[in-house]
Design an enzyme around this catalytic site. Structure first.
Site, PDB file in Angstrom:
ATOM      1  N   HIS A  24       0.638  -1.170  -0.193  1.00  0.00           N
ATOM      2  CA  HIS A  24       0.014   0.073   0.473  1.00  0.00           C
ATOM      3  C   HIS A  24       0.360   0.950  -0.085  1.00  0.00           C
ATOM      4  O   HIS A  24       1.655   2.066   0.830  1.00  0.00           O
ATOM      5  CB  HIS A  24      -1.172  -0.011   1.146  1.00  0.00           C
ATOM      6  CG  HIS A  24      -2.121   1.346   0.711  1.00  0.00           C
ATOM      7  ND1 HIS A  24      -2.976   1.210   1.173  1.00  0.00           N
ATOM      8  CD2 HIS A  24      -2.162   2.257   1.067  1.00  0.00           C
ATOM      9  CE1 HIS A  24      -4.139   1.817   0.359  1.00  0.00           C
ATOM     10  NE2 HIS A  24      -3.157   3.036   0.872  1.00  0.00           N
ATOM     11  N   HIS A  29       1.626   5.124  -2.067  1.00  0.00           N
ATOM     12  CA  HIS A  29       1.311   6.463  -2.938  1.00  0.00           C
ATOM     13  C   HIS A  29       2.494   6.505  -3.696  1.00  0.00           C
ATOM     14  O   HIS A  29       3.138   7.859  -3.221  1.00  0.00           O
ATOM     15  CB  HIS A  29       0.520   7.234  -2.092  1.00  0.00           C
ATOM     16  CG  HIS A  29      -0.765   6.827  -1.829  1.00  0.00           C
ATOM     17  ND1 HIS A  29      -2.080   7.153  -2.328  1.00  0.00           N
ATOM     18  CD2 HIS A  29      -0.883   6.520  -1.021  1.00  0.00           C
ATOM     19  CE1 HIS A  29      -3.381   6.232  -2.239  1.00  0.00           C
ATOM     20  NE2 HIS A  29      -2.693   5.950  -0.479  1.00  0.00           N
ATOM     21  N   GLN A  67      -8.893   9.131  -6.011  1.00  0.00           N
ATOM     22  CA  GLN A  67      -8.713  10.441  -5.193  1.00  0.00           C
ATOM     23  C   GLN A  67     -10.047  10.900  -4.441  1.00  0.00           C
ATOM     24  O   GLN A  67     -10.372  11.271  -3.652  1.00  0.00           O
ATOM     25  CB  GLN A  67      -7.600  11.381  -4.852  1.00  0.00           C
ATOM     26  CG  GLN A  67      -7.390  11.570  -3.649  1.00  0.00           C
ATOM     27  CD  GLN A  67      -6.880  11.022  -2.659  1.00  0.00           C
ATOM     28  OE1 GLN A  67      -5.895  11.182  -2.296  1.00  0.00           O
ATOM     29  NE2 GLN A  67      -8.174  11.009  -1.512  1.00  0.00           N
ATOM     30  N   HIS A  89      -9.162   1.601  -0.277  1.00  0.00           N
ATOM     31  CA  HIS A  89      -9.497   3.058   0.165  1.00  0.00           C
ATOM     32  C   HIS A  89     -10.988   2.559   1.402  1.00  0.00           C
ATOM     33  O   HIS A  89     -11.605   3.212   0.548  1.00  0.00           O
ATOM     34  CB  HIS A  89      -9.090   4.146   0.274  1.00  0.00           C
ATOM     35  CG  HIS A  89      -7.007   4.288   0.298  1.00  0.00           C
ATOM     36  ND1 HIS A  89      -6.960   3.706  -1.181  1.00  0.00           N
ATOM     37  CD2 HIS A  89      -6.356   5.584   0.753  1.00  0.00           C
ATOM     38  CE1 HIS A  89      -5.910   4.062  -1.233  1.00  0.00           C
ATOM     39  NE2 HIS A  89      -5.795   4.727  -0.522  1.00  0.00           N
ATOM     40  N   GLU A 116     -11.792   4.737   6.151  1.00  0.00           N
ATOM     41  CA  GLU A 116     -10.126   5.517   6.830  1.00  0.00           C
ATOM     42  C   GLU A 116     -10.919   6.922   7.131  1.00  0.00           C
ATOM     43  O   GLU A 116     -11.363   8.046   7.492  1.00  0.00           O
ATOM     44  CB  GLU A 116      -9.214   5.543   6.350  1.00  0.00           C
ATOM     45  CG  GLU A 116      -7.693   6.423   6.598  1.00  0.00           C
ATOM     46  CD  GLU A 116      -6.898   6.719   5.442  1.00  0.00           C
ATOM     47  OE1 GLU A 116      -6.165   7.070   4.418  1.00  0.00           O
ATOM     48  OE2 GLU A 116      -5.979   7.404   5.903  1.00  0.00           O
ATOM     49  N   ASP A 152       2.407   3.030   3.377  1.00  0.00           N
ATOM     50  CA  ASP A 152       1.561   4.180   2.025  1.00  0.00           C
ATOM     51  C   ASP A 152       2.281   5.650   2.149  1.00  0.00           C
ATOM     52  O   ASP A 152       1.828   5.453   0.920  1.00  0.00           O
ATOM     53  CB  ASP A 152       0.664   4.857   3.611  1.00  0.00           C
ATOM     54  CG  ASP A 152      -1.443   5.328   3.410  1.00  0.00           C
ATOM     55  OD1 ASP A 152      -1.422   5.076   2.108  1.00  0.00           O
ATOM     56  OD2 ASP A 152      -1.808   5.164   4.124  1.00  0.00           O
TER      57      ASP A 152
HETATM   58 FE   FE2 Z   1      -4.021   4.893   0.721  1.00  0.00          FE
END
Ligand code: FE2
Length: 413
Positions: A57, A59, A152, A210, A213, A309
């Site tokens: 995971h 970005h 996103q 995702h 969260e 992450d």
């Molecule tokens: Fe993430």
């Protein structure tokens, strides 16, 4: 027979001592003593030799951008998302490629040989996707980069969200992503779970959302994700990332939820470095830890991995690309300091993410010859010390070496 490479005298994660012979990019033998010749021999006597570290995971389109165009002053997830929106509009494809390659070089030196990176497909210019597809080609054969089409700004909340996901998949992105808790309503969130599952079923792809969260215990999109996984026959191909609302959920509800997750074979990916700083922000005291229920999920037989992450981006100002840092934080936050639990934490940054990503890494005959020689002897010491990765071998080739630093003291003891 002459092998390409033999790694001699190493200690496997289960404590067995073994030589590992490599030919044509594959592991040809794992035996206590291999006497055959090899073009290269690496002396790993007494050192831990493990499968590669894997980050499932990340970005990569945002990494190493800290401070651009400004820092996240509140430290919250929502300011991070807003800040990323500003950066997304400004950065060039070349910027993204350069930062991503810089990160890959650092991570590879730490033994990371596979990364699943979400790529934000809501960039109207599509630069993020084009840049990471280019990076995936450049690092092929060294690091396996698996890309997730990540909307996103929302599947439904942002205009054209689904169309952008489809465009990214058509361009070669591997996995279907989503962010249901960011939609406007719980009902939209449920629809934003169903849609990626439907798309993945149609195209034979994996899903990684995702999911929840948030500290809101009523954010229950993981329940929908498990149910839709079963409905679409996606068992074993779906992961829920973050799942932090589970930390705050009612225990009776969780006693129903975890067996459902296990039944659906949805994997869980916890991101402890990030969620220990993002969650609980609105609490006074006591402050919730905000990581998902890792030991309980493991006990139910769910595949659970730790992810990095973020490293130096709008959401997190720290990070080094070292999955052993992630395991170290993860076992602390999850209170996993039992001996078996610490060994399990090592598996959560090696074997478990390989399973989630569908990769055939493993220290056995016939597997890909990708492994790491650590400057320590056990998985627990690897997490405790995070020592130098003396040699990193990817598909049979040494791709990185690190010389341990040496400390001398003036005291003579
Ligand atoms: Fe993430």
């Amino acid at each position: 027979m002459t092998f390409d490479l033999i790694v001699k005298g190493g200690l496997l994660p289960d404590g067995r001592q073994a030589d590992i012979a490599i030919a044509a990019g594959r592991i040809a033998a794992v035996e206590p003593c291999i006497t055959a010749q090899a073009r290269e021999v690496i002396d790993a006597t007494g050192r831990l030799v493990s499968p590669p570290l894997i980050d499932c995971h990340f970005h990569m389109d945002a990494t190493l951008s800290y401070g651009r165009p400004r820092v996240n002053t509140s430290g919250t997830l929502l300011e991070g998302i807003a800040l990323w929106g500003e950066l997304k509009a400004q950065q060039s494809r070349e910027d993204i490629v350069a930062r991503a390659l810089d990160y890959c070089r650092q991570a590879m030196g730490k033994g990371v040989l596979a990364i699943r990176s979400h790529v934000d497909v809501t960039d109207p210019n599509f630069r993020t996707v084009e840049a990471l597809l280019e990076v995936r080609d450049i690092i092929k054969g060294k690091i396996d980069l698996q890309l997730v089409a990540f909307p996103q700004d929302g599947w439904l909340r942002a205009a054209g969200g689904e169309a952008r996901v489809i465009r990214a998949l058509d361009a070669g992105v591997d996995v279907v992503g989503g962010i249901p808790h960011f939609e406007r309503s719980m009902a939209d969130g449920a629809a934003a779970v169903r849609a990626p599952c439907r798309l993945a079923a149609e195209r034979g792809l994996m899903v990684d959302l995702h999911c929840d969260e948030t500290d809101d215990p009523l954010s229950r999109h993981i329940e929908t994700l498990a149910a839709e996984t079963i409905a679409f026959g996606l068992q074993g191909r779906v992961a829920g990332s973050h799942l932090t609302s589970m930390h705050s959920m009612d225990n009776y509800y969780v006693s129903k939820l975890i067996p459902l997750i296990a039944e659906s074979q949805v994997a869980a990916i916890a991101n402890p470095l990030i969620n220990i700083t993002l969650q609980g922000r609105a609490d006074t005291y006591p402050k919730r830890r905000g990581m998902t229920r890792v030991p309980e999920l493991l006990a139910a037989g769910v595949t659970v991995a730790f992810g990095q992450d973020c490293v130096m981006d709008p959401w997190y100002p720290l990070g080094s690309g070292d999955m052993l840092d992630v395991a170290h934080m993860g076992l602390h936050v999850a209170l996993m300091t039992g001996t078996d639990q610490m060994r399990e934490a090592f598996q959560m940054v090696t074997e478990a993410p390989a399973r989630i990503m569908g990769l055939d890494f493993g220290l056995c005959r016939g597997a890909r010859a990708s492994l790491v020689v650590h400057d320590c002897s056990t998985p627990i010491d690897a997490i405790r010390l995070r020592p130098a990765r003396l040699a990193v071998i990817s598909d049979g080739s040494v791709v990185a070496r690190t010389t341990p630093s040496v400390t001398t003291t003036a005291q003579g003891w």
